[in-house]
Write a protein that holds these residues in place. Structure first.
Motif, PDB file in Angstrom:
ATOM      1  N   VAL A   1     135.177  93.477  12.159  1.00 37.70           N
ATOM      2  CA  VAL A   1     134.253  93.732  13.262  1.00 37.70           C
ATOM      3  C   VAL A   1     134.020  92.469  14.091  1.00 37.70           C
ATOM      4  CG1 VAL A   1     131.892  94.441  13.840  1.00 37.70           C
ATOM      5  CG2 VAL A   1     133.126  95.612  12.017  1.00 37.70           C
ATOM      6  N   VAL A   2     133.991  91.316  13.421  1.00 32.82           N
ATOM      7  CA  VAL A   2     133.834  90.035  14.114  1.00 32.82           C
ATOM      8  C   VAL A   2     134.954  89.096  13.687  1.00 32.82           C
ATOM      9  CG1 VAL A   2     131.318  90.265  14.239  1.00 32.82           C
ATOM     10  CG2 VAL A   2     132.340  89.049  12.307  1.00 32.82           C
ATOM     11  N   ASP A   3     135.135  88.022  14.429  1.00 37.15           N
ATOM     12  CA  ASP A   3     136.029  86.926  14.048  1.00 37.15           C
ATOM     13  C   ASP A   3     137.489  87.390  13.919  1.00 37.15           C
ATOM     14  OD1 ASP A   3     137.117  84.564  13.115  1.00 37.15           O
ATOM     15  OD2 ASP A   3     136.069  84.585  11.184  1.00 37.15           O
ATOM     16  N   PHE A   4     138.107  87.724  15.049  1.00 36.55           N
ATOM     17  CA  PHE A   4     139.510  88.128  15.052  1.00 36.55           C
ATOM     18  C   PHE A   4     140.346  87.008  14.424  1.00 36.55           C
ATOM     19  CE2 PHE A   4     143.634  89.396  16.370  1.00 36.55           C
ATOM     20  CZ  PHE A   4     143.568  90.734  16.736  1.00 36.55           C
ATOM     21  N   GLY A   5     141.110  87.361  13.396  1.00 33.90           N
ATOM     22  CA  GLY A   5     141.916  86.390  12.674  1.00 33.90           C
ATOM     23  C   GLY A   5     141.239  85.816  11.450  1.00 33.90           C
ATOM     24  N   SER A   6     139.933  86.116  11.279  1.00 33.53           N
ATOM     25  CA  SER A   6     139.170  85.697  10.103  1.00 33.53           C
ATOM     26  C   SER A   6     139.254  84.192   9.874  1.00 33.53           C
ATOM     27  CB  SER A   6     139.662  86.451   8.855  1.00 33.53           C
ATOM     28  OG  SER A   6     138.759  86.324   7.784  1.00 33.53           O
ATOM     29  N   PHE A   7     138.776  83.431  10.849  1.00 32.75           N
ATOM     30  CA  PHE A   7     138.842  81.973  10.779  1.00 32.75           C
ATOM     31  C   PHE A   7     137.601  81.340  10.154  1.00 32.75           C
ATOM     32  CE2 PHE A   7     142.120  82.815  13.909  1.00 32.75           C
ATOM     33  CZ  PHE A   7     143.084  81.885  13.559  1.00 32.75           C
ATOM     34  N   ALA A   8     136.442  81.968  10.289  1.00 37.04           N
ATOM     35  CA  ALA A   8     135.212  81.330   9.819  1.00 37.04           C
ATOM     36  C   ALA A   8     135.262  80.972   8.344  1.00 37.04           C
ATOM     37  CB  ALA A   8     134.010  82.219  10.119  1.00 37.04           C
ATOM     38  N   PRO A   9     135.694  81.878   7.460  1.00 39.86           N
ATOM     39  CA  PRO A   9     135.725  81.490   6.050  1.00 39.86           C
ATOM     40  C   PRO A   9     136.887  80.565   5.703  1.00 39.86           C
ATOM     41  CG  PRO A   9     136.264  83.836   6.296  1.00 39.86           C
ATOM     42  CD  PRO A   9     135.971  83.297   7.662  1.00 39.86           C
ATOM     43  N   THR A  10     138.064  80.808   6.259  1.00 38.90           N
ATOM     44  CA  THR A  10     139.256  80.099   5.787  1.00 38.90           C
ATOM     45  C   THR A  10     139.234  78.618   6.122  1.00 38.90           C
ATOM     46  OG1 THR A  10     140.385  80.903   7.782  1.00 38.90           O
ATOM     47  CG2 THR A  10     140.763  82.110   5.746  1.00 38.90           C
ATOM     48  N   GLN A  11     138.872  78.268   7.342  1.00 38.94           N
ATOM     49  CA  GLN A  11     138.871  76.867   7.738  1.00 38.94           C
ATOM     50  C   GLN A  11     137.889  76.053   6.910  1.00 38.94           C
ATOM     51  OE1 GLN A  11     140.960  75.252   9.796  1.00 38.94           O
ATOM     52  NE2 GLN A  11     139.913  73.392   9.107  1.00 38.94           N
ATOM     53  N   ILE A  12     136.770  76.684   6.522  1.00 40.49           N
ATOM     54  CA  ILE A  12     135.757  75.955   5.760  1.00 40.49           C
ATOM     55  C   ILE A  12     136.242  75.672   4.341  1.00 40.49           C
ATOM     56  CG2 ILE A  12     133.338  75.882   5.080  1.00 40.49           C
ATOM     57  CD1 ILE A  12     133.923  75.907   8.109  1.00 40.49           C
ATOM     58  N   PHE A  13     137.052  76.552   3.768  1.00 33.13           N
ATOM     59  CA  PHE A  13     137.642  76.253   2.458  1.00 33.13           C
ATOM     60  C   PHE A  13     138.486  74.980   2.532  1.00 33.13           C
ATOM     61  CE2 PHE A  13     137.154  80.928   1.588  1.00 33.13           C
ATOM     62  CZ  PHE A  13     136.288  80.785   0.522  1.00 33.13           C
ATOM     63  N   VAL A  14     139.276  74.867   3.575  1.00 37.02           N
ATOM     64  CA  VAL A  14     140.116  73.674   3.753  1.00 37.02           C
ATOM     65  C   VAL A  14     139.237  72.427   3.815  1.00 37.02           C
ATOM     66  CG1 VAL A  14     141.733  72.504   5.290  1.00 37.02           C
ATOM     67  CG2 VAL A  14     141.952  74.972   4.895  1.00 37.02           C
ATOM     68  N   GLU A  15     138.158  72.496   4.592  1.00 38.27           N
ATOM     69  CA  GLU A  15     137.283  71.343   4.751  1.00 38.27           C
ATOM     70  C   GLU A  15     136.543  71.002   3.464  1.00 38.27           C
ATOM     71  OE1 GLU A  15     134.768  71.693   8.184  1.00 38.27           O
ATOM     72  OE2 GLU A  15     136.368  72.560   9.405  1.00 38.27           O
ATOM     73  N   ALA A  16     136.092  72.030   2.737  1.00 40.13           N
ATOM     74  CA  ALA A  16     135.350  71.779   1.499  1.00 40.13           C
ATOM     75  C   ALA A  16     136.236  71.114   0.452  1.00 40.13           C
ATOM     76  CB  ALA A  16     134.772  73.090   0.961  1.00 40.13           C
ATOM     77  N   PHE A  17     137.459  71.601   0.279  1.00 38.20           N
ATOM     78  CA  PHE A  17     138.376  70.980  -0.679  1.00 38.20           C
ATOM     79  C   PHE A  17     138.710  69.555  -0.269  1.00 38.20           C
ATOM     80  CE2 PHE A  17     138.904  75.113  -2.545  1.00 38.20           C
ATOM     81  CZ  PHE A  17     139.416  74.884  -3.807  1.00 38.20           C
TER      82      PHE A  17
END
Length: 286
Positions: free
Chosen positions: A31-47
């Motif tokens: 419904v929001v965030d075409f491509g689902s970027f909000a969760p994925t990019q933050i995993f990269v940054e957290a690791f």
């Protein structure tokens, strides 16, 4: 759009629902965030803050799970675990997973608004479902503290579902059925077969199956394709067909009842499900 005229009252003595009564929609990539970027990019940054480099593709792998489980699954990957071991001198433990999760959460809350735009066609589709008398439920791999922020941003854009269930609102999140079933209870739906679960991830489709619902997998707007809308819109027909085939293969094991590109295509599917239900079909039997 297909014929999704208002729900008719179920005849006395007929235990089977005749039409869909609710849609249970995922959030990011649906419904929001075409491509689902909000969760994925933050995993990269957290690791990265723990000295461990992971790629965006690696981060996308377990998408659909609750976020702690997502991080645990990433840490179970042999390549990522080896990188972690080189950085910390031991393989990642549950305590390490919790430490990464605790860093992930404030990053997620701070940046979720960056990727909060409604997916094109979502508002129109939801309006058509409501016009047909359907209720709109929702669930997500986001925990409540993030979900509240996402819901507030969506409301500003004109989207207010009737029910929102975060991953930590239930004892076991997807692929288990608890979130979908909480929607059934909170929406007052009399039969799980009168619900359709719409999601862009395998765990989300498995959740719908385990809850006894119809399931619709989204192939192009979500995590697997992982493109911004502008890049997706620029794809040639041949490129879209190639991606569609590859992503569909990834959903094969969880057997969604339908596959569509984006939520904009959902009304046609709802019309077909209603036709099948009127003839006596139920999602558990097909």
């Amino acid at each position: 759009m297909g014929d999704i005229s208002p729900i008719k009252t179920r005849p006395a003595g007929n235990p089977a629902p005749l039409r869909l009564e609710a849609a249970v929609l995922d959030w990011a990539g649906t419904v929001v965030d075409f491509g689902s970027f909000a969760p994925t990019q933050i995993f990269v940054e957290a690791f990265a803050e723990f000295g461990v480099a992971i790629t965006l593709d690696e981060a996308r792998g377990p998408m659909g799970l609750g976020k702690w489980d997502h991080i645990r699954t990433l840490c179970n990957d042999s390549a990522i675990a080896t990188r972690f071991s080189l950085a910390h001198g031991h393989m990642p433990t549950d305590e390490d997973v919790t430490a990464i999760y605790n860093r992930f959460m404030p990053l997620q809350i701070a940046k979720v608004g960056t990727h909060s735009a409604m997916i094109p066609g979502a508002l129109e589709t939801i309006a058509a479902l409501r016009e047909a008398g359907m209720k709109i439920g929702s669930c997500s791999g986001y925990p409540r503290v993030v979900m509240d922020r996402v819901v507030a941003l969506a409301a500003e854009a004109g989207y207010q579902p009737d029910c929102v269930v975060a991953c930590d609102d239930v004892p076991r999140a997807r692929p288990y059925p608890a979130q979908a079933l909480r929607n059934v209870v909170d929406l007052g739906i009399g039969d799980v077969a009168a619900c359709v679960k719409v999601d862009d991830t395998v765990p989300g489709i498995e959740e719908g199956h385990r809850a006894g619902m119809w399931t619709v997998a989204l192939l192009m707007s979500g995590n697997t394709l992982g493109l911004p809308y502008e890049d997706y819109a620029a794809l040639s027909d041949d490129a879209r067909a190639h991606h569609r085939e590859a992503i569909s293969a990834g959903f094969a094991a969880c057997r969604p009842h339908y596959e569509i590109d984006t939520i904009a295509d959902l009304p046609v599917v709802v019309a077909d499900i209603n036709r099948r239900m009127a003839s006596g079909e139920r999602p558990q039997c097909v």
